[in-house]
Design a protein around this motif. Structure first.
Motif, PDB file in Angstrom:
ATOM      1  N   ARG A 175       0.708  -1.239  -0.005  1.00 24.98           N
ATOM      2  CA  ARG A 175       0.042  -0.027  -0.048  1.00 24.98           C
ATOM      3  C   ARG A 175       0.901   1.204  -0.040  1.00 24.98           C
ATOM      4  NH1 ARG A 175      -2.338   2.412   4.428  1.00 24.98           N
ATOM      5  NH2 ARG A 175      -4.251   3.906   4.049  1.00 24.98           N
ATOM      6  N   THR A 176       1.026   1.877  -1.037  1.00 19.35           N
ATOM      7  CA  THR A 176       1.961   3.116  -1.343  1.00 19.35           C
ATOM      8  C   THR A 176       1.719   4.085  -0.386  1.00 19.35           C
ATOM      9  OG1 THR A 176       0.612   4.082  -3.128  1.00 19.35           O
ATOM     10  CG2 THR A 176       2.509   2.445  -3.736  1.00 19.35           C
ATOM     11  N   ALA A 177       0.543   4.477   0.177  1.00 23.99           N
ATOM     12  CA  ALA A 177       0.266   5.431   1.075  1.00 23.99           C
ATOM     13  C   ALA A 177       0.751   5.215   2.510  1.00 23.99           C
ATOM     14  CB  ALA A 177      -1.346   5.553   1.253  1.00 23.99           C
ATOM     15  N   GLU A 178       1.205   3.909   2.675  1.00 24.12           N
ATOM     16  CA  GLU A 178       1.736   3.680   3.974  1.00 24.12           C
ATOM     17  C   GLU A 178       3.390   4.041   3.934  1.00 24.12           C
ATOM     18  OE1 GLU A 178       1.943   2.605   7.933  1.00 24.12           O
ATOM     19  OE2 GLU A 178       0.312   3.197   6.674  1.00 24.12           O
ATOM     20  N   ARG A 179       3.820   4.033   2.791  1.00 25.09           N
ATOM     21  CA  ARG A 179       5.292   4.048   2.835  1.00 25.09           C
ATOM     22  C   ARG A 179       5.923   5.195   3.430  1.00 25.09           C
ATOM     23  NH1 ARG A 179       5.970   1.695  -3.460  1.00 25.09           N
ATOM     24  NH2 ARG A 179       4.953  -0.452  -2.798  1.00 25.09           N
ATOM     25  N   CYS A 180       5.340   6.460   3.679  1.00 28.42           N
ATOM     26  CA  CYS A 180       6.075   7.527   4.530  1.00 28.42           C
ATOM     27  C   CYS A 180       6.056   7.154   5.672  1.00 28.42           C
ATOM     28  CB  CYS A 180       5.041   8.485   4.121  1.00 28.42           C
ATOM     29  SG  CYS A 180       5.346  10.129   5.403  1.00 28.42           S
ATOM     30  N   ARG A 181       4.755   6.799   6.412  1.00 27.40           N
ATOM     31  CA  ARG A 181       5.070   6.174   7.736  1.00 27.40           C
ATOM     32  C   ARG A 181       5.884   5.065   8.142  1.00 27.40           C
ATOM     33  NH1 ARG A 181      -0.861   5.682  10.572  1.00 27.40           N
ATOM     34  NH2 ARG A 181      -1.108   3.983   9.073  1.00 27.40           N
ATOM     35  N   TYR A 182       5.711   4.107   7.188  1.00 26.54           N
ATOM     36  CA  TYR A 182       6.877   2.872   7.225  1.00 26.54           C
ATOM     37  C   TYR A 182       8.428   3.618   7.554  1.00 26.54           C
ATOM     38  CZ  TYR A 182       8.736  -1.678   6.149  1.00 26.54           C
ATOM     39  OH  TYR A 182       9.344  -2.839   6.303  1.00 26.54           O
ATOM     40  N   ALA A 183       8.774   4.371   6.515  1.00 23.92           N
ATOM     41  CA  ALA A 183       9.934   5.037   6.805  1.00 23.92           C
ATOM     42  C   ALA A 183      10.149   5.753   7.988  1.00 23.92           C
ATOM     43  CB  ALA A 183      10.108   5.857   5.387  1.00 23.92           C
ATOM     44  N   ARG A 184       9.204   6.512   8.272  1.00 23.83           N
ATOM     45  CA  ARG A 184       9.513   7.197   9.724  1.00 23.83           C
ATOM     46  C   ARG A 184       9.543   6.207  10.779  1.00 23.83           C
ATOM     47  NH1 ARG A 184       4.152   9.574   8.703  1.00 23.83           N
ATOM     48  NH2 ARG A 184       4.188   9.839  11.049  1.00 23.83           N
ATOM     49  N   ALA A 185       8.851   5.146  10.767  1.00 26.66           N
ATOM     50  CA  ALA A 185       8.992   4.197  11.997  1.00 26.66           C
ATOM     51  C   ALA A 185      10.266   3.433  11.641  1.00 26.66           C
ATOM     52  CB  ALA A 185       7.933   2.978  11.754  1.00 26.66           C
ATOM     53  N   TRP A 186      10.550   3.139  10.675  1.00 23.35           N
ATOM     54  CA  TRP A 186      11.751   2.313  10.428  1.00 23.35           C
ATOM     55  C   TRP A 186      13.206   3.268  11.098  1.00 23.35           C
ATOM     56  CZ3 TRP A 186      12.887  -2.588   7.955  1.00 23.35           C
ATOM     57  CH2 TRP A 186      14.303  -2.674   7.741  1.00 23.35           C
ATOM     58  N   ILE A 187      13.234   4.247  10.548  1.00 20.85           N
ATOM     59  CA  ILE A 187      14.324   5.176  10.969  1.00 20.85           C
ATOM     60  C   ILE A 187      14.205   5.428  12.487  1.00 20.85           C
ATOM     61  CG2 ILE A 187      14.898   7.763  10.895  1.00 20.85           C
ATOM     62  CD1 ILE A 187      13.785   7.655   7.845  1.00 20.85           C
ATOM     63  N   VAL A 189      13.260   3.246  14.644  1.00 17.58           N
ATOM     64  CA  VAL A 189      13.649   2.149  15.464  1.00 17.58           C
ATOM     65  C   VAL A 189      15.131   1.868  15.223  1.00 17.58           C
ATOM     66  CG1 VAL A 189      13.713  -0.244  15.412  1.00 17.58           C
ATOM     67  CG2 VAL A 189      11.347   0.899  15.162  1.00 17.58           C
ATOM     68  N   LYS A 190      15.554   2.427  14.138  1.00 19.81           N
ATOM     69  CA  LYS A 190      17.289   2.229  14.040  1.00 19.81           C
ATOM     70  C   LYS A 190      17.918   3.356  14.637  1.00 19.81           C
ATOM     71  CE  LYS A 190      18.576  -0.863  10.663  1.00 19.81           C
ATOM     72  NZ  LYS A 190      19.429  -1.080   9.466  1.00 19.81           N
ATOM     73  N   TRP A 191      17.365   4.390  14.703  1.00 20.24           N
ATOM     74  CA  TRP A 191      17.898   5.646  15.687  1.00 20.24           C
ATOM     75  C   TRP A 191      17.936   5.267  17.185  1.00 20.24           C
ATOM     76  CZ3 TRP A 191      15.676   9.105  18.834  1.00 20.24           C
ATOM     77  CH2 TRP A 191      16.554  10.152  19.372  1.00 20.24           C
ATOM     78  N   TYR A 192      16.739   4.963  17.473  1.00 21.24           N
ATOM     79  CA  TYR A 192      16.549   4.865  19.243  1.00 21.24           C
ATOM     80  C   TYR A 192      17.483   3.786  19.387  1.00 21.24           C
ATOM     81  CZ  TYR A 192      14.593   3.648  23.427  1.00 21.24           C
ATOM     82  OH  TYR A 192      14.293   3.501  24.849  1.00 21.24           O
ATOM     83  N   TRP A 193      17.819   2.722  18.757  1.00 20.79           N
ATOM     84  CA  TRP A 193      18.492   1.398  19.309  1.00 20.79           C
ATOM     85  C   TRP A 193      19.651   1.405  18.901  1.00 20.79           C
ATOM     86  CZ3 TRP A 193      17.065  -2.000  22.721  1.00 20.79           C
ATOM     87  CH2 TRP A 193      15.527  -1.947  22.962  1.00 20.79           C
ATOM     88  N   GLY A 194      20.132   2.563  18.053  1.00 23.22           N
ATOM     89  CA  GLY A 194      21.753   2.610  17.708  1.00 23.22           C
ATOM     90  C   GLY A 194      22.265   1.532  16.542  1.00 23.22           C
ATOM     91  N   LEU A 195      21.189   1.434  15.720  1.00 26.39           N
ATOM     92  CA  LEU A 195      21.903   0.559  14.622  1.00 26.39           C
ATOM     93  C   LEU A 195      22.256   1.420  13.399  1.00 26.39           C
ATOM     94  CD1 LEU A 195      18.812  -1.864  15.049  1.00 26.39           C
ATOM     95  CD2 LEU A 195      20.914  -2.450  15.503  1.00 26.39           C
ATOM     96  N   SER A 196      22.909   0.788  12.801  1.00 22.94           N
ATOM     97  CA  SER A 196      23.436   1.210  11.540  1.00 22.94           C
ATOM     98  C   SER A 196      22.541   1.112  10.274  1.00 22.94           C
ATOM     99  CB  SER A 196      24.948   0.811  11.248  1.00 22.94           C
ATOM    100  OG  SER A 196      24.744  -0.500  10.825  1.00 22.94           O
TER     101      SER A 196
END
Length: 212
Positions: A175-187, A189-196
């Motif tokens: 669902r392309t309309a979800e991709r903005c939120r998906y990217a924000r959520a992915w970022i 998680v990676k930022w909070y947990w200190g992942l590369s």
């Protein structure tokens, strides 16, 4: 006479209240907490360490213990089903016996918990190769059961299975309309947990943010 009628009525109200304690009402499109704005996500994406993935051959899902007991008889999966579902009813073992779940990845709604998977936004194998290989088992357990951020999502089972352990350069919600939120959520998680992040993953995330 009046007092005799009031007491049974009060008991009836109390019993009705007790019976509804297992019902959880949420908005139809309930989503995990702490998803940043597009602007904040872009800032945090820029802050992520860019590095090639490593240690992939040593990954083992059992190194991320889940689902763990969260409270009473409820484990992490059951807590997500209650958190993100609508009119969820659970039994004495905390298993969802009825309710409905909206899957933002594909826009489908399900009324059987068996049709719903709990997706790790950043898959466990991806996390391992992005730095979690160096964590303690206790920290990996916290990551795999993180209810405080946008790491755990109730989604259509076969959509989750099609995603598997792929990053956004390899898989994005149908669902392309979800991709903005998906990217924000992915970022987040990676930022909070200190992942590369690797270079292709970062480029895909940046492109996804342009749709916000």
């Amino acid at each position: 006479m009046h007092r005799d009628r009031v007491l049974p009525a009060a008991l009836t109200v109390a019993c009705a209240a007790a019976l509804t304690l297992t019902v959880t009402t949420q908005p139809a499109a309930a989503i995990p907490p702490n998803i940043p704005s597009a602007g904040t996500a872009a800032t945090r994406l820029a802050e992520l360490t860019v590095a090639a993935e490593s240690h992939g051959s040593t990954y083992d899902r059992d190194l991320f213990p889940h689902w763990i007991t969260v409270s009473g008889s409820c484990n992490t999966r059951e807590e997500v089903l209650k958190r993100d579902g609508t009119n969820v009813v659970t039994n004495s073992s905390c298993a969802a016996t009825s309710g409905s779940w909206y899957s933002p990845y594909d826009g489908a709604t399900w009324t059987a918990a068996s049709d719903v998977d709990i997706d790790h936004m950043v898959p466990l194998a991806e996390a391992w190769a992005s730095g979690a290989w160096a964590w303690t088992t206790a920290r990996r357990q916290q990551f795999a059961n993180d209810l405080g951020g946008p790491q755990l999502w109730a989604v259509t089972d076969n959509v989750n299975q099609s995603k598997s352990d792929q990053d956004p350069a390899e898989w994005q919600p149908p669902r392309t309309a979800e991709r903005c939120r998906y990217a924000r959520a992915w970022i987040q998680v990676k930022w909070y947990w200190g992942l590369s992040t690797d270079s292709s993953e970062k480029a895909a995330l940046g492109s996804m943010l342009t749709s916000c």
